[in-house]
Design a protein around this motif. Structure first.
Motif, PDB file in Angstrom:
ATOM      1  N   VAL A  43       0.518  -1.011   0.625  1.00 49.65           N
ATOM      2  CA  VAL A  43      -0.182  -0.138   0.065  1.00 49.65           C
ATOM      3  C   VAL A  43       0.756   1.445   0.113  1.00 49.65           C
ATOM      4  O   VAL A  43       1.663   1.546   0.421  1.00 49.65           O
ATOM      5  CB  VAL A  43      -0.818   0.035   0.956  1.00 49.65           C
ATOM      6  N   PRO A 108      -7.083  -6.522   0.013  1.00 50.29           N
ATOM      7  CA  PRO A 108      -5.369  -6.488  -0.863  1.00 50.29           C
ATOM      8  C   PRO A 108      -5.060  -8.041  -1.270  1.00 50.29           C
ATOM      9  O   PRO A 108      -5.450  -9.341  -0.725  1.00 50.29           O
ATOM     10  CB  PRO A 108      -4.580  -6.759   0.149  1.00 50.29           C
ATOM     11  N   ALA A 112       0.025  -7.546  -5.035  1.00 49.64           N
ATOM     12  CA  ALA A 112      -0.743  -5.880  -5.810  1.00 49.64           C
ATOM     13  C   ALA A 112       0.122  -4.773  -4.950  1.00 49.64           C
ATOM     14  O   ALA A 112       0.752  -5.074  -4.369  1.00 49.64           O
ATOM     15  CB  ALA A 112      -2.064  -6.218  -5.698  1.00 49.64           C
ATOM     16  N   THR A 113       0.217  -3.663  -6.023  1.00 48.73           N
ATOM     17  CA  THR A 113       0.751  -2.184  -5.193  1.00 48.73           C
ATOM     18  C   THR A 113      -0.837  -1.363  -5.678  1.00 48.73           C
ATOM     19  O   THR A 113      -1.188  -1.926  -6.011  1.00 48.73           O
ATOM     20  CB  THR A 113       1.964  -2.366  -5.668  1.00 48.73           C
ATOM     21  N   TYR A 114      -0.877  -0.998  -3.999  1.00 54.67           N
ATOM     22  CA  TYR A 114      -2.606  -0.367  -4.366  1.00 54.67           C
ATOM     23  C   TYR A 114      -2.098   0.738  -3.716  1.00 54.67           C
ATOM     24  O   TYR A 114      -1.456   1.018  -2.852  1.00 54.67           O
ATOM     25  CB  TYR A 114      -2.929  -0.772  -3.199  1.00 54.67           C
ATOM     26  N   THR A 115      -2.161   1.877  -5.223  1.00 49.31           N
ATOM     27  CA  THR A 115      -1.436   3.639  -4.521  1.00 49.31           C
ATOM     28  C   THR A 115      -3.142   4.315  -4.648  1.00 49.31           C
ATOM     29  O   THR A 115      -3.863   4.770  -5.198  1.00 49.31           O
ATOM     30  CB  THR A 115      -0.716   4.414  -6.396  1.00 49.31           C
ATOM     31  N   LEU A 143      -8.732   4.648  -5.053  1.00 54.20           N
ATOM     32  CA  LEU A 143      -7.199   3.114  -5.209  1.00 54.20           C
ATOM     33  C   LEU A 143      -6.922   2.147  -6.777  1.00 54.20           C
ATOM     34  O   LEU A 143      -8.216   2.232  -7.213  1.00 54.20           O
ATOM     35  CB  LEU A 143      -8.179   2.308  -4.018  1.00 54.20           C
ATOM     36  N   LYS A 145      -4.522  -0.602  -8.355  1.00 54.79           N
ATOM     37  CA  LYS A 145      -4.510  -1.597  -7.836  1.00 54.79           C
ATOM     38  C   LYS A 145      -3.267  -1.951  -9.185  1.00 54.79           C
ATOM     39  O   LYS A 145      -4.206  -1.784 -10.559  1.00 54.79           O
ATOM     40  CB  LYS A 145      -5.049  -2.464  -7.693  1.00 54.79           C
ATOM     41  N   LYS A 146      -1.927  -2.187  -9.041  1.00 52.63           N
ATOM     42  CA  LYS A 146      -1.769  -2.491 -10.051  1.00 52.63           C
ATOM     43  C   LYS A 146      -0.507  -4.040 -10.043  1.00 52.63           C
ATOM     44  O   LYS A 146      -0.478  -4.289  -8.999  1.00 52.63           O
ATOM     45  CB  LYS A 146      -0.523  -1.461 -10.026  1.00 52.63           C
ATOM     46  N   GLU A 151      -2.991  -1.852 -14.836  1.00 54.61           N
ATOM     47  CA  GLU A 151      -3.826  -1.239 -13.434  1.00 54.61           C
ATOM     48  C   GLU A 151      -5.279  -0.809 -13.890  1.00 54.61           C
ATOM     49  O   GLU A 151      -5.771  -1.050 -15.048  1.00 54.61           O
ATOM     50  CB  GLU A 151      -3.204   0.003 -13.799  1.00 54.61           C
ATOM     51  N   GLU A 154      -9.752   0.157  -8.271  1.00 52.52           N
ATOM     52  CA  GLU A 154     -10.309  -1.161  -7.101  1.00 52.52           C
ATOM     53  C   GLU A 154     -10.919  -0.712  -6.249  1.00 52.52           C
ATOM     54  O   GLU A 154     -11.079   0.554  -5.857  1.00 52.52           O
ATOM     55  CB  GLU A 154      -8.877  -1.749  -5.869  1.00 52.52           C
ATOM     56  N   ILE A 156     -13.363   0.646  -3.144  1.00 55.03           N
ATOM     57  CA  ILE A 156     -13.236   0.679  -1.594  1.00 55.03           C
ATOM     58  C   ILE A 156     -14.351   0.513  -0.618  1.00 55.03           C
ATOM     59  O   ILE A 156     -15.431   0.893  -1.492  1.00 55.03           O
ATOM     60  CB  ILE A 156     -12.064   1.803  -1.206  1.00 55.03           C
TER      61      ILE A 156
END
Length: 172
Positions: A43, A108, A112-115, A143, A145-146, A151, A154, A156
């Protein structure tokens, strides 16, 4: 006179112990971050002055038990998080004299990477008479997600705090 000095030193020592990294004393039950050998996601949030991102924890009854601030690395608040179960975070930003605070949750996925993407805006509202106007300020989060090169946005779940006798819960 000696007794007063002794009390002062004890109080000073107790204060130093309380403030020297014993965060769980003030923040309650700490979030358990995954070990390097466990599945995890990341995150991240672009750091700006006055911004925090906290992981919330709950007891076995689902009552709020504490929080853990996610760590800062360079220009980002970034941290590994556990996967496969609901993660509850609280985004907080102090802007001028106001504060934006949004508790939210998502689940999660491993790798994954969540920005987090944030925004602020205002709208002018007219009062009872047209000459009386005021600005109302709003904030929001999204959010991204990658996973690999893919990409996506996401979903929420924004949460609200529900109070009960000796139990605070976050509800959808």
């Amino acid at each position: 006179m000696y007794g007063n000095y002794k009390f002062g030193w004890c109080a000073l020592l107790a204060g130093a112990v309380a403030l020297s990294g014993c965060t769980s004393l003030f923040q309650g039950k700490q979030y358990v971050f995954p070990r390097p050998d466990e599945p995890s996601a990341t995150v991240r949030l672009k750091y700006e002055r006055g911004t925090t991102l906290d992981a919330m924890t709950f007891n076995e009854k689902g009552c709020y038990a504490g929080f853990t601030p996610l760590s800062y690395t360079g220009d980002f608040i970034e941290s590994p998080v556990a996967v496969g179960k609901e993660l509850v975070l609280t985004y907080r930003k102090v802007v001028g004299g106001g504060q934006c605070q949004i508790p939210f949750s998502f689940t999660p996925q491993d790798g994954a990477t969540y920005t987090l993407k944030t925004g602020f805006w205002s709208e002018t509202k007219t009062g009872i008479l047209p000459i009386f106007t005021s600005d109302q300020y709003y904030c929001g989060i999204g959010l991204v997600k990658k996973v690999g090169d893919q990409e996506s946005i996401e979903p929420i779940q924004q949460l609200h705090i529900e109070t009960g006798f000796a139990c605070l819960t976050f509800v959808k």
